[in-house]
Structure formats: C-alpha cells, structure tokens
Design a protein around this motif. Structure first.
Motif, PDB file in Angstrom:
ATOM      1  N   ARG A 184       0.820  -1.360   0.180  1.00  0.00           N
ATOM      2  CA  ARG A 184      -0.050   0.007   0.004  1.00  0.00           C
ATOM      3  C   ARG A 184       0.904   1.038  -0.092  1.00  0.00           C
ATOM      4  N   LEU A 185       0.584   2.167  -0.755  1.00  0.00           N
ATOM      5  CA  LEU A 185       1.145   3.531  -0.996  1.00  0.00           C
ATOM      6  C   LEU A 185       0.126   4.527  -1.351  1.00  0.00           C
ATOM      7  N   ILE A 186       0.373   5.807  -0.594  1.00  0.00           N
ATOM      8  CA  ILE A 186      -0.477   6.831  -0.670  1.00  0.00           C
ATOM      9  C   ILE A 186       0.433   8.030  -0.791  1.00  0.00           C
ATOM     10  N   LEU A 187       0.332   9.032  -1.577  1.00  0.00           N
ATOM     11  CA  LEU A 187       0.896   9.851  -2.309  1.00  0.00           C
ATOM     12  C   LEU A 187       0.266  11.275  -2.391  1.00  0.00           C
ATOM     13  N   PHE A 188       0.454  12.196  -1.525  1.00  0.00           N
ATOM     14  CA  PHE A 188      -0.407  13.498  -1.594  1.00  0.00           C
ATOM     15  C   PHE A 188       0.675  14.680  -2.204  1.00  0.00           C
ATOM     16  N   ASP A 189       0.116  15.164  -3.470  1.00  0.00           N
ATOM     17  CA  ASP A 189       0.769  16.319  -4.274  1.00  0.00           C
ATOM     18  C   ASP A 189       2.248  16.143  -4.323  1.00  0.00           C
ATOM     19  N   ARG A 190       2.659  14.664  -4.445  1.00  0.00           N
ATOM     20  CA  ARG A 190       4.073  14.275  -4.346  1.00  0.00           C
ATOM     21  C   ARG A 190       4.946  14.994  -3.473  1.00  0.00           C
ATOM     22  N   THR A 191       4.664  15.301  -2.261  1.00  0.00           N
ATOM     23  CA  THR A 191       5.465  16.003  -1.133  1.00  0.00           C
ATOM     24  C   THR A 191       5.322  15.106   0.157  1.00  0.00           C
ATOM     25  N   VAL A 192       4.224  14.241   0.245  1.00  0.00           N
ATOM     26  CA  VAL A 192       4.111  13.470   1.295  1.00  0.00           C
ATOM     27  C   VAL A 192       3.669  12.187   1.024  1.00  0.00           C
ATOM     28  N   ALA A 193       4.313  11.142   1.401  1.00  0.00           N
ATOM     29  CA  ALA A 193       3.722   9.675   1.373  1.00  0.00           C
ATOM     30  C   ALA A 193       3.610   8.798   2.502  1.00  0.00           C
ATOM     31  N   GLU A 206       5.190   7.975   7.837  1.00  0.00           N
ATOM     32  CA  GLU A 206       4.943   9.320   6.998  1.00  0.00           C
ATOM     33  C   GLU A 206       6.402   9.634   6.378  1.00  0.00           C
ATOM     34  N   LEU A 207       6.451   9.886   5.140  1.00  0.00           N
ATOM     35  CA  LEU A 207       7.547  10.266   4.507  1.00  0.00           C
ATOM     36  C   LEU A 207       7.362  11.567   3.799  1.00  0.00           C
ATOM     37  N   ARG A 208       8.478  12.586   4.210  1.00  0.00           N
ATOM     38  CA  ARG A 208       8.355  13.928   3.486  1.00  0.00           C
ATOM     39  C   ARG A 208       9.957  14.391   2.877  1.00  0.00           C
ATOM     40  N   HIS A 209      10.948  13.234   2.994  1.00  0.00           N
ATOM     41  CA  HIS A 209      11.993  13.437   2.559  1.00  0.00           C
ATOM     42  C   HIS A 209      11.873  13.673   0.913  1.00  0.00           C
ATOM     43  N   PRO A 210      12.479  14.789   0.308  1.00  0.00           N
ATOM     44  CA  PRO A 210      11.879  14.798  -1.015  1.00  0.00           C
ATOM     45  C   PRO A 210      12.681  13.726  -1.922  1.00  0.00           C
ATOM     46  N   GLY A 211      13.795  13.215  -1.510  1.00  0.00           N
ATOM     47  CA  GLY A 211      14.445  12.029  -2.140  1.00  0.00           C
ATOM     48  C   GLY A 211      13.573  10.899  -2.178  1.00  0.00           C
TER      49      GLY A 211
END
Length: 324
Positions: A184-193, A206-211
């Motif tokens: 499962r993966l959820i991505l919002f605005d390509r900034t937070v996953a 909750e991932l916010r690291h751009p890389g």
C-alpha cells in the motif's frame, strides 16, 4: 482525636493507638510530665510547618518547570539551526503507531492536498467498509478539484463495490490494474507519502524527504504505464483454455513460489489459487507439480504475458491439443 486533645489539653496514649499518624505527623507528642499521655502541638505551629512544606514543594515544582522550559527552548533552537543548515530534522520520516494516529495523519494530509493523490491498493476485492471509510476523504478531495489515480490488482475488477465507488467519483478518479502491485502506498501532491511499517498495518511511515518521495513517485509512474485501464479488457493469453490470471500464476510457479505467496501477490485466496493451478495442470496435461513446471516452460508461460496476436501454440498434453 486531635480535636479532643486540643479541647482537653491531652489524651491517653492508648486512645491514640488507632491513629498512629498523629504521632508520625507530630500533631501529638508525649507529655514530658507523664509519658502515658499525649499533648497536642499547637494549631499555629502545625499550620506553619505544613505551609513551609507546601512552599518547599511549590518551589521545587517551579524549579523543575524552569528546567523543562529551558531544555525545550534549547532543543527548539537546535531544530531551527538544523533547518537553517538545510537538514531535514526529525520530520522527514515519522512513525505513526496505531490506527488513530495513522488516520489523523491521513486526514491532515488530505486537508492540505491541493492537486493530486496517487495510491497503490494491493490485495484482491476491496471490502465495502474500506471503500466506505475512504469515500468521505475522496469526496472532500474531489470538491477541491484534486485528481486521483489508483492502482489495483486485476482481481479488484470483480468487486462491485469498487465499480460503484469509481462511478460515484466520476472523472475525478482514474483506475488501472496489474497482475500484482507493491504494498500500500498513498502520495499527496508528490510531497508526502504514507507506507505500511509492519505486516498487519498497525504502524505506518509518513515520509516527507524529497528524495524518498520522488523515488516512490517514480515507482508509481512506471507501474502506471504498465497497468491496464479498468475500462479496458484484460489481454487474451493467446492459448486456448488458459486465462490471464492462470498465465500470471504459471509465471510465478515457474519462479518457484509457493501457493500462499502467489495468492498474496495476486490478491486472491490460497484456495482460489490452488483451483487455478489444478485447471492449469488439467489444461496442460500435467500429472505432477514437476511436470507442470516443464509444461509451463514448453508453452512459454514462464515469461512475460503474451500479446493477443500470439500465433499457434502447441499444448503438449495427452491429446496433443492445439490452442491459439
């Protein structure tokens, strides 16, 4: 007992045996003229002593509070210095423990989302309660003009609940399917996953690291290009009697996977998986798993799915059937 001692001036020691706290707190003390009697400490002295103790406690609490505030300000300053130096600090990866924290973080990201949501939904037919839980979030996003793209396994096509959900969301949601997808993966605005942090999904990251986020976006886009739109039919295998799902199972069998692993990756039950394997064996004329592996390789089911224009394929069974 203390009141009686104050009124009378003293009380017998034996009468105070049931309340030893009076001696422990020094509210009563032995009469120096007769040790069998206890005399009260004056109320004024008791009040002074108690207030002094309370003052000490309050002073100690104030010192602890001051130390805590000073420590917090120091760490807050450290965080600002890290941000100023370009470090990601402690917010690049956040562990969410428990359904309530996960839901709260998803709601927060949903409220902040402005343009796009990308999701990968593994497993088979999505339960009605999962679709219902996500519907209010999807409707809120749709109301703000947010576009959504969802990836499912092919098995999800057979769920009426999903079809109803997509019809309700109209052109706000685009869905495609694959034989198997990532977790499962959820991505919002390509900034937070958001991704699972354990197998039973009681914890999430909750991932916010751009890389990291960009890497997951790339994974999604490549899967999306390989996927088949939900409105399109699955391609024919080109082999008579073998369905697209059975072709996928055959490829995984050729890789040496067990039934349970195949079932999980394709989003079907183990029982359904074994039923398809039995059909494969019958169609290919295999009497054992070993023989089935050989037949799968002979007809070319151990590689990528064939396109619909595959030519004649000889199925080497007992009757030497020919399939197209």
């Amino acid at each position: 007992m203390y009141s009686r001692a104050v009124r009378r001036g003293r009380v017998p020691r034996r009468d105070a045996q049931e309340v030893p706290c009076l001696l422990e707190l020094a509210l009563l003390h032995p009469d120096p003229d007769d040790m069998d009697w206890l005399v009260p400490t004056s109320p004024q002295e008791v009040m002074t002593r108690l207030l002094h103790g309370v003052y000490d406690e309050v002073s100690a609490s104030q010192r602890r509070m001051g130390s805590a505030v000073a420590a917090f300000e120091w760490y807050a300053g450290l965080g600002h210095r890290l941000a100023a130096s370009g470090a990601e600090g402690g917010t690049a990866i956040r562990v969410l423990d428990g359904d309530s924290r996960i839901q709260a973080a998803l709601d927060e990201a949903t409220a902040a989302c402005a343009s796009e949501v990308l999701t990968v939904q593994p497993g088979g037919i999505r339960p009605e309660h999962e679709l219902t839980e996500g519907l209010h979030r999807a409707m809120a996003l749709r109301g703000r003009g947010v576009r959504m793209r969802d990836l499912y396994t092919h098995v999800a096509r057979h769920g009426q609940g999903l079809l109803n959900y997509l019809e309700l969301m109209s052109d706000s949601v685009e869905a495609r399917t694959l034989d198997e997808v990532i977790d499962r993966l959820i991505l919002f605005d390509r900034t937070v996953a958001f991704i699972p942090a354990n197998t039973n999904r009681t914890m999430a990251l909750e991932l916010r690291h751009p890389g990291l986020v960009q890497y997951l976006v790339t994974v999604f886009e490549r899967l999306w290009r390989l996927a088949i739109p939900l409105t399109a039919s699955l391609p024919d295998t080109g082999i008579e009697g073998i369905s697209h799902r059975e072709q996928s199972i055959a490829a995984l069998l050729a890789e040496g996977h067990q039934d349970a692993v195949i079932a999980e990756r394709l989003g079907i039950s183990v029982r359904t998986c074994r039923a398809h394997i039995a059909r494969l064996s019958e169609t290919l004329g295999a009497a054992s798993r070993t023989q089935l592996g050989v037949r799968i390789a002979q007809v070319g089911l151990d590689g990528p799915a064939r396109s619909a224009d595959v030519g004649s394929v000889i199925v080497p069974d007992q009757g030497s059937r020919t399939g197209r």
